[in-house]
Design a protein around this motif. Structure first.
Motif, short mmCIF file in Angstrom:
data_model
loop_
_atom_site.label_atom_id
_atom_site.label_comp_id
_atom_site.label_asym_id
_atom_site.label_seq_id
_atom_site.Cartn_x
_atom_site.Cartn_y
_atom_site.Cartn_z
N ALA A 88 3.76 -10.37 -8.91
CA ALA A 88 4.41 -9.20 -9.51
C ALA A 88 5.86 -9.52 -9.84
O ALA A 88 6.39 -9.08 -10.87
N HIS A 89 6.52 -10.28 -8.96
CA HIS A 89 7.91 -10.66 -9.20
C HIS A 89 8.02 -11.51 -10.47
O HIS A 89 8.89 -11.28 -11.32
N LEU A 90 7.14 -12.50 -10.60
CA LEU A 90 7.17 -13.38 -11.78
C LEU A 90 6.89 -12.60 -13.05
O LEU A 90 7.53 -12.82 -14.08
N ALA A 91 5.91 -11.68 -12.99
CA ALA A 91 5.57 -10.88 -14.17
C ALA A 91 6.77 -10.04 -14.61
O ALA A 91 7.08 -9.97 -15.81
N ALA A 92 7.45 -9.40 -13.66
CA ALA A 92 8.61 -8.58 -13.99
C ALA A 92 9.76 -9.45 -14.49
O ALA A 92 10.46 -9.08 -15.45
N TYR A 93 9.95 -10.60 -13.88
CA TYR A 93 11.04 -11.50 -14.27
C TYR A 93 10.85 -12.00 -15.70
O TYR A 93 11.79 -11.98 -16.51
N ILE A 94 9.64 -12.44 -16.03
CA ILE A 94 9.36 -12.94 -17.38
C ILE A 94 9.52 -11.82 -18.41
O ILE A 94 10.04 -12.04 -19.51
#
Length: 227
Positions: A88-94
């Motif tokens: 979820a962190h990576l998805a939001a960051y991207i």
């Protein structure tokens, strides 16, 4: 013979060779220059690089990121806690990084350069634990990040949770579906195909919701195609 005696009695080859004593002294001096003492080892040295992430080469002469972008990224910090979801962190960051476009700078470079701003606490220390300038691509950083915070053991646990899915007594059909889809999103590497996912979901429903599905399908829901 007379000339040799006048010049000290030495032949040309003898006059050009240094004395054994001089050779020995030069050898000792060379060894001293190469020898590392305990004091040398204890003295502090300046590191060649101060960050684990290498600065990639780009066509743009200067790269300037909006301050508002940094603020958005830091509003989605990952601390490395067990309760946090790295996917979820990576998805939001991207998604945040995709809001900016800089001429001459590829998307992956933007994500690589700004990734450290999205970490805090233990996760930030983890990133700095790598050798300076050793992380050169965004894919490499993501691979190491997921290996650290979502290892194979965690994937195995999530697969068990998905495969043993059961609808709660106080849960509606739509709520059960949302919870099941949440489990799938939480572990994108679960490996279950769509037909297998549907079978797990249907088998995990309580009798009454399952009967409603069969009724809506006019016949048994499992006789339908996945589509």
């Amino acid at each position: 013979m007379q000339r040799n005696q006048e010049e000290g009695g030495l032949s040309p080859s003898e006059r050009s060779s240094p004395s054994p004593h001089l050779v020995f002294e030069e050898h000792i001096m060379a060894e001293d220059r190469l020898r590392m003492t305990l004091e040398d080892y204890s003295s502090s040295s300046v590191p060649l690089y101060f960050t684990s992430i290498a600065r990639p080469k780009v066509q743009a002469a200067n790269i300037s990121y909006p301050h508002s972008l940094i603020q958005l990224i830091q509003g989605n910090l990952f601390h490395g806690l067990p309760s946090e979801d790295p996917y979820a962190h990576l998805a939001a960051y991207i998604k945040i990084c995709n809001t900016v476009k800089i001429a001459g700078v590829p998307e992956d470079v933007v994500r690589l350069n700004l990734f450290s701003f999205s970490l805090a606490g233990e996760a930030k220390r983890w990133l700095h634990s790598f050798k300076g300038n050793s992380l050169r691509t965004c894919d490499e950083v993501v691979e190491k990040f997921l290996k650290k915070y979502f290892p194979e053991s965690k994937t195995a646990e999530a697969k068990v949770e998905i495969s043993s899915f059961l609808q709660h007594l106080d849960e509606s059909l739509s709520e059960a579906l949302d919870r099941f889809q949440g489990l799938l999103r939480k572990t994108p590497t679960h490996g279950f195909s769509e037909p297998v996912q549907l079978n797990i979901l249907i088998d995990g429903l309580r009798p009454q919701p399952k009967q409603l599905l069969d009724a809506s399908a006019i016949r048994k829901i499992k006789l339908k195609t996945p589509e």
